[in-house]
Design a protein around this motif. Structure first.
Motif, short mmCIF file in Angstrom:
data_model
loop_
_atom_site.label_atom_id
_atom_site.label_comp_id
_atom_site.label_asym_id
_atom_site.label_seq_id
_atom_site.Cartn_x
_atom_site.Cartn_y
_atom_site.Cartn_z
N ASP A 1 -121.22 6.00 -8.49
CA ASP A 1 -121.09 7.27 -9.20
C ASP A 1 -119.62 7.69 -9.21
OD1 ASP A 1 -121.13 9.87 -10.14
OD2 ASP A 1 -122.86 10.47 -8.96
N GLU A 2 -118.99 7.64 -10.35
CA GLU A 2 -117.56 7.95 -10.47
C GLU A 2 -117.26 9.42 -10.24
OE1 GLU A 2 -116.18 6.51 -14.21
OE2 GLU A 2 -116.47 4.39 -13.68
N ASN A 3 -118.29 10.24 -10.24
CA ASN A 3 -118.10 11.67 -10.01
C ASN A 3 -117.88 12.00 -8.54
OD1 ASN A 3 -118.00 14.34 -11.08
ND2 ASN A 3 -120.07 14.72 -10.31
N VAL A 4 -118.16 11.04 -7.65
CA VAL A 4 -118.03 11.26 -6.21
C VAL A 4 -116.61 10.94 -5.74
CG1 VAL A 4 -118.84 10.54 -3.94
CG2 VAL A 4 -120.47 10.74 -5.82
N ASP A 5 -115.96 11.93 -5.12
CA ASP A 5 -114.61 11.74 -4.59
C ASP A 5 -114.63 11.27 -3.14
OD1 ASP A 5 -113.35 12.84 -6.96
OD2 ASP A 5 -113.91 14.83 -6.22
N ALA A 6 -115.58 11.77 -2.37
CA ALA A 6 -115.61 11.50 -0.94
C ALA A 6 -117.06 11.44 -0.47
CB ALA A 6 -114.87 12.59 -0.17
N VAL A 7 -117.28 10.71 0.62
CA VAL A 7 -118.63 10.60 1.16
C VAL A 7 -118.64 10.85 2.67
CG1 VAL A 7 -119.39 8.98 -0.61
CG2 VAL A 7 -118.48 8.10 1.55
N ALA B 1 -114.73 1.24 -3.03
CA ALA B 1 -115.15 1.91 -4.28
C ALA B 1 -114.21 3.07 -4.64
CB ALA B 1 -116.57 2.41 -4.14
N GLY B 2 -113.17 3.28 -3.83
CA GLY B 2 -112.20 4.32 -4.13
C GLY B 2 -112.54 5.69 -3.59
N LYS B 3 -113.46 5.75 -2.63
CA LYS B 3 -113.86 7.05 -2.07
C LYS B 3 -113.13 7.29 -0.74
CE LYS B 3 -117.15 6.60 -5.19
NZ LYS B 3 -116.97 7.15 -6.57
N HIS B 4 -112.93 8.57 -0.42
CA HIS B 4 -112.53 8.96 0.92
C HIS B 4 -113.80 8.98 1.77
CE1 HIS B 4 -108.52 10.09 -0.42
NE2 HIS B 4 -109.08 10.79 -1.40
N VAL B 5 -113.66 8.75 3.07
CA VAL B 5 -114.84 8.61 3.92
C VAL B 5 -114.71 9.42 5.20
CG1 VAL B 5 -116.32 7.00 5.18
CG2 VAL B 5 -115.19 6.25 3.07
N LEU B 6 -115.76 10.19 5.49
CA LEU B 6 -115.94 10.81 6.80
C LEU B 6 -117.13 10.12 7.43
CD1 LEU B 6 -115.49 12.89 9.03
CD2 LEU B 6 -116.85 14.52 7.70
N CYS B 7 -116.90 9.39 8.52
CA CYS B 7 -117.95 8.61 9.15
C CYS B 7 -118.34 9.21 10.48
CB CYS B 7 -117.46 7.16 9.35
SG CYS B 7 -118.69 6.06 10.06
N GLU B 8 -119.64 9.31 10.71
CA GLU B 8 -120.13 9.79 11.99
C GLU B 8 -119.71 8.84 13.11
OE1 GLU B 8 -121.56 11.99 13.89
OE2 GLU B 8 -121.57 13.53 12.35
N LYS B 9 -119.68 9.36 14.33
CA LYS B 9 -119.40 8.52 15.48
C LYS B 9 -120.70 7.84 15.94
CE LYS B 9 -121.78 11.31 17.75
NZ LYS B 9 -123.09 10.84 18.29
N PRO B 10 -120.64 6.74 16.69
CA PRO B 10 -119.44 5.97 16.97
C PRO B 10 -118.94 5.28 15.70
CG PRO B 10 -121.36 4.73 17.65
CD PRO B 10 -121.84 6.09 17.23
N MET B 11 -117.63 5.14 15.62
CA MET B 11 -117.03 4.54 14.42
C MET B 11 -117.70 3.22 14.07
SD MET B 11 -113.09 3.34 14.09
CE MET B 11 -112.57 2.11 12.91
N GLY B 12 -117.89 2.37 15.06
CA GLY B 12 -118.54 1.08 14.86
C GLY B 12 -119.13 0.63 16.17
N VAL B 13 -119.74 -0.53 16.18
CA VAL B 13 -120.38 -1.01 17.41
C VAL B 13 -119.76 -2.30 17.94
CG1 VAL B 13 -122.53 0.16 16.88
CG2 VAL B 13 -122.21 -2.20 16.11
N THR B 14 -118.78 -2.85 17.23
CA THR B 14 -118.02 -4.01 17.72
C THR B 14 -116.56 -3.83 17.35
OG1 THR B 14 -118.20 -5.37 15.73
CG2 THR B 14 -120.00 -5.54 17.34
N LEU B 15 -115.68 -4.47 18.10
CA LEU B 15 -114.25 -4.40 17.78
C LEU B 15 -113.98 -5.05 16.42
CD1 LEU B 15 -112.64 -5.30 21.23
CD2 LEU B 15 -112.92 -3.03 20.19
N LYS B 16 -114.68 -6.13 16.12
CA LYS B 16 -114.47 -6.84 14.86
C LYS B 16 -114.75 -5.95 13.66
CE LYS B 16 -115.82 -11.01 12.32
NZ LYS B 16 -116.67 -12.25 12.35
N GLU B 17 -115.86 -5.23 13.69
CA GLU B 17 -116.18 -4.40 12.53
C GLU B 17 -115.27 -3.18 12.44
OE1 GLU B 17 -120.36 -3.57 12.91
OE2 GLU B 17 -119.99 -1.59 13.79
#
Length: 343
Positions: free
Chosen positions: A63-69, A88-104
């Motif tokens: 959806d090109e109308n979405v600026d951030a998720v 996809a060109g969006k800004h992102v606010l991600c819940e914690k924990p950021m990830g579950v492995t160092l690689k990701e």
């Protein structure tokens, strides 16, 4: 941008009661898209706010109308969705924990570096007024050298407030990867780094799964931490505090003791070595029992403000990765029965 169009991926308790609730009160935000693997949940939000409702996050990102998720999904999807959103060109606010492995987590950072978007991790404890003031006091030398600390986050567990109760993804190892440590412990690991403005260099962890027989993940943990300046302290995370929630932190310095969210009447207490006493109440911190974001620390507001001003988001992925590393080190310590040395 004068108005930020936001999509929310994950319309469970956190997505609805925290992210959507706060975005809806922000005059500079328009909620335009909602996604949940249970489509009915996304459709309920569309009914309230308009926009699109999706079952597949890839359709929302198209959806090109979405600026951030906002990414409010089970932990194992954080990296996958955040990376796709950045691409996809969006800004992102991600819940914690950021990830579950160092690689990701490294892959998330690399995706942000390749994109024009920003990636922020939702460590809300940094924005609690008591914690902001405590950080200023410590940085100014008001407490002198910091010798020790203890920080705790415990409550009865997500089954009480999660939209799926005991069937929640929080209790499934394949989706959550970690339990109380990923839900609560990472908050306190991040808070200690924030307050002391230094890194944790040694971690010892004792982690158990003794309480919830319907769960695959940890429900109790006690960790010992040593920082760069040799301050030592404890971090406790628990889903078995069957009573009042405990979200307290105590800092022990050469000039006195600072107690944060550790008293029912006063959320900020300083007892100086010279007899000085300071007692204040700055409002405390929102709990999962609260509805809406009227008492929130405005994580979403900080995210939106940074985008509007074209400033760096206040909790970067590079920074937040270090908080998850502490939790991963605690699991390694518990598994190997050794102290894990980091930075």
């Amino acid at each position: 941008m004068t108005m930020i169009n936001v999509g929310v991926i994950g319309c469970g308790s956190i997505g609805v009661k925290r992210h959507i609730a706060e975005y809806s009160e922000n005059k500079d935000v328009k909620l335009v898209a909602f996604c949940d693997r249970v489509l009915k949940r996304a459709e309920e939000q569309r009914t309230l706010y308009g926009g699109g409702a999706y079952k597949d996050y890839k359709e929302l990102l198209a959806d090109e109308n979405v600026d951030a998720v906002s990414v409010c999904t089970p932990n194992y999807l954080h990296a996958e969705i955040a990376i796709a959103a950045l691409e996809a060109g969006k800004h992102v606010l991600c819940e914690k924990p950021m990830g579950v492995t160092l690689k990701e987590m490294d892959a998330m950072i690399e995706a942000e570096n390749r994109s024009d978007g920003q990636l922020m991790i939702g460590h809300n404890q940094r924005f609690v007024k008591e914690h902001e003031i405590a950080k200023e006091w410590i940085a100014s030398g008001r407490l002198g050298r910091i010798y020790s600390f203890r920080t705790t986050f415990g409550h009865p567990g997500p089954e009480k407030w999660s939209v799926d109760g005991r069937d929640s993804w929080f209790f499934k190892e394949e989706e959550a990867a970690m339990g109380a440590m990923g839900d609560l412990g990472v908050h306190k690991a991040d808070l200690i780094r924030f307050l002391l403005d230094e890194e944790v260099v040694e971690v010892g962890g004792l982690i158990s799964k003794e309480d919830k027989d319907f769960s695959d993940v940890d429900d109790n943990a006690v960790c010992i931490l040593r920082t760069e300046s040799s301050a030592i302290g404890t971090l406790q995370a628990s889903w078995s505090f069957y009573g009042a929630e405990d979200n307290s932190t105590v800092i022990y310095g050469e000039k006195g003791v600072l107690r944060l969210l550790n008293d029912e009447k006063y959320s900020f207490i300083f007892a100086g070595a010279d007899g000085e006493v300071v007692k204040e109440n700055y409002g405390g911190i929102q709990t999962n029992e609260d509805t809406g974001q009227s008492k929130s620390s405005q994580v979403m507001g900080r995210f939106i403000s940074a985008l509007e001003k074209d400033e760096r988001v206040p909790v970067t992925a590079h920074d937040a990765k270090k908080s998850v590393q502490i939790i991963l080190s605690a699991f390694e310590s518990d598994r190997t029965h050794k102290i894990i040395t980091g930075e």
